[in-house]
Design a protein around this motif. Structure first.
Motif, PDB file in Angstrom:
ATOM      1  N   GLN A 239       1.092  -0.954   0.277  1.00 19.87           N
ATOM      2  CA  GLN A 239      -0.405   0.287   0.051  1.00 19.87           C
ATOM      3  C   GLN A 239       0.999   1.404  -0.299  1.00 19.87           C
ATOM      4  OE1 GLN A 239      -0.818   2.540   2.622  1.00 19.87           O
ATOM      5  NE2 GLN A 239      -2.321   3.422   1.389  1.00 19.87           N
ATOM      6  N   ALA A 240       2.198   1.284   0.972  1.00 20.43           N
ATOM      7  CA  ALA A 240       2.697   2.589   0.698  1.00 20.43           C
ATOM      8  C   ALA A 240       3.674   2.537  -0.631  1.00 20.43           C
ATOM      9  CB  ALA A 240       3.888   2.115   1.904  1.00 20.43           C
ATOM     10  N   GLY A 241       3.970   1.847  -1.162  1.00 22.45           N
ATOM     11  CA  GLY A 241       4.226   2.092  -2.905  1.00 22.45           C
ATOM     12  C   GLY A 241       3.379   1.765  -3.438  1.00 22.45           C
ATOM     13  N   THR A 254      -2.572   8.112   5.187  1.00 25.96           N
ATOM     14  CA  THR A 254      -1.662   6.726   5.433  1.00 25.96           C
ATOM     15  C   THR A 254       0.160   7.050   4.779  1.00 25.96           C
ATOM     16  OG1 THR A 254      -1.641   5.207   3.016  1.00 25.96           O
ATOM     17  CG2 THR A 254      -3.465   4.849   4.059  1.00 25.96           C
ATOM     18  N   TRP A 255       0.910   5.942   5.654  1.00 28.52           N
ATOM     19  CA  TRP A 255       2.666   6.357   6.140  1.00 28.52           C
ATOM     20  C   TRP A 255       2.190   6.866   4.125  1.00 28.52           C
ATOM     21  CZ3 TRP A 255       2.631   1.546   9.904  1.00 28.52           C
ATOM     22  CH2 TRP A 255       2.998   1.805  11.367  1.00 28.52           C
ATOM     23  N   GLY A 256       1.599   5.228   3.813  1.00 29.96           N
ATOM     24  CA  GLY A 256       2.992   6.207   1.898  1.00 29.96           C
ATOM     25  C   GLY A 256       2.113   7.506   1.355  1.00 29.96           C
ATOM     26  N   PRO A 279       6.680   8.924   8.846  1.00 25.35           N
ATOM     27  CA  PRO A 279       5.855   7.456   8.159  1.00 25.35           C
ATOM     28  C   PRO A 279       7.204   6.733   7.914  1.00 25.35           C
ATOM     29  CG  PRO A 279       6.141  10.006   6.904  1.00 25.35           C
ATOM     30  CD  PRO A 279       6.891   9.752   8.207  1.00 25.35           C
ATOM     31  N   GLY A 280       8.020   7.361   6.970  1.00 24.84           N
ATOM     32  CA  GLY A 280       9.334   5.860   6.528  1.00 24.84           C
ATOM     33  C   GLY A 280       9.789   4.851   8.226  1.00 24.84           C
ATOM     34  N   LEU A 281      10.221   5.524   9.797  1.00 23.44           N
ATOM     35  CA  LEU A 281      10.451   5.158  10.165  1.00 23.44           C
ATOM     36  C   LEU A 281       9.314   4.239  11.141  1.00 23.44           C
ATOM     37  CD1 LEU A 281      13.275   5.168  12.326  1.00 23.44           C
ATOM     38  CD2 LEU A 281      11.950   6.910  13.557  1.00 23.44           C
ATOM     39  N   CYS A 282       8.182   5.041  10.750  1.00 24.83           N
ATOM     40  CA  CYS A 282       7.455   3.601  11.032  1.00 24.83           C
ATOM     41  C   CYS A 282       6.730   2.395  10.597  1.00 24.83           C
ATOM     42  CB  CYS A 282       6.126   4.913  10.983  1.00 24.83           C
ATOM     43  SG  CYS A 282       5.917   5.380  12.395  1.00 24.83           S
ATOM     44  N   ILE A 283       7.442   2.756   9.280  1.00 28.46           N
ATOM     45  CA  ILE A 283       6.900   1.513   8.385  1.00 28.46           C
ATOM     46  C   ILE A 283       8.473   0.757   8.457  1.00 28.46           C
ATOM     47  CG2 ILE A 283       7.060   0.421   5.896  1.00 28.46           C
ATOM     48  CD1 ILE A 283       6.251   2.966   5.019  1.00 28.46           C
TER      49      ILE A 283
END
Length: 328
Positions: A239-241, A254-256, A279-283
């Protein structure tokens, strides 16, 4: 002599009392055993603590967060007391956006993983147990989804549902991520259906659905849980991608999507690191926590995988050393 005679002859002390005060293996005893299993593995403890923190953040965070899309005059401000994670170029609070996006990201990950796991269990275990043309048909279907590249298939399907609902995103990710798990479950089912206890259940006339639910499914629970954990990670990363490529509804935080907005605003080149790092650190932390849970469950369920940590043994004063024994 029957069991009742032995019990009456031995007295009340013959049967040890249950920790819960009721029958052996009560709810309290199981909870105590589960807690000991969690404490036995450091990986499992750390992973569960991190996942619990994310879940708490997703449930409670949006209740205390302000409007994540609200604009202000504080443009591209670094983290401070008024804005804990800084602001975007349009004055939106990054911390409020992170609170809201955590809930939606975890919802997508859990929903897509649950649906993909259910599909893989039905097709993998069902085909492996039934055999014959049913197994051949379901196996062919799994092979077709395995041959097609996963990422291009997700992109093609998502391009037709661009700007779609949350349900559409979950369905797209689940449909493209169940085949590999189904193949693993099918191979394990083919091995289990020839075991003695399964053959004995068939001889006793047990129904097929009961054999699957009672005899086969519990023996594959560890594999199913492990596949569900990695399905959650795959769903969140997918989903982030998709959001980073602009194939998701920009109105859903969302993080993405946070990474997508930061990339469009050139946050990296402008030095606005507080926009894309959270957000990148959360992922990354969420994926590491789920992996720790999977490895910790392997250690708990399989003692051969546990890491041996020898403790420091204090030598007794009365025990002679090797030099003293040689002198004697």
């Amino acid at each position: 002599m029957t069991t009742a005679d032995i019990t009456s002859a031995a007295g009340p002390a013959a049967l040890p009392p249950s920790p819960s005060g009721g029958p052996s293996g009560g709810l309290s005893a199981r909870a105590t055993a589960a807690w000991r299993a969690v404490r036995r593995s450091r990986r499992l403890s750390v992973g569960l603590a991190l996942i619990g923190l994310f879940v708490l953040l997703a449930v409670v965070g949006p209740l205390f967060a302000d409007d994540p899309n609200g604009f202000s005059l504080d443009l591209s401000q670094p983290p401070s007391g008024s804005h804990w994670l800084g602001t975007t170029q349009t004055g939106q609070d990054v911390f409020d956006q992170l609170m809201v996006s955590t809930r939606l990201s975890l919802t997508i990950g859990a929903g897509a993983a649950l649906l993909a796991t259910v599909i893989s269990v039905v097709i993998g275990i069902g085909g492996g147990f039934l055999g014959g043309w049913s197994d051949e048909t379901l196996s062919l279907l799994s092979n077709v989804f395995l041959v097609i590249p996963g990422l291009p298939l997700v992109i093609v399907i998502s391009s037709y549902s661009k700007g779609g609902s949350l349900t559409a995103t979950i369905l797209v990710i689940a449909i493209t991520s169940w085949a590999a798990s189904a193949r693993v479950l099918r191979a394990q089912t083919l091995s289990l259906r020839t075991r003695d206890y399964v053959l004995a259940a068939r001889l006793y006339g047990e129904k097929r659905w009961r054999i699957v639910l009672v005899e086969i499914l519990p023996n594959e629970a560890a594999i199913i849980v492990s596949q569900f954990i990695f399905a959650v990670i795959f769903a969140i990363l997918t989903q982030a991608g998709l959001a980073f490529l602009g194939l998701q509804n920009p109105a859903d935080l969302t993080w993405g999507n946070m990474l997508y907005f930061a990339q469009n605003a050139e946050a990296l080149s402008s030095g606005t690191w507080w926009w894309f790092v959270p957000p990148g650190l959360c992922i990354a932390v969420f994926g590491a926590a789920m992996s720790l849970i999977s490895f910790g469950l392997d250690e708990v369920l399989d003692p051969r995988l546990r890491v041996y940590r020898p403790g420091k043994q204090k030598r007794s004063k009365q025990q002679p050393t090797q030099g003293e024994e040689a002198a004697r």
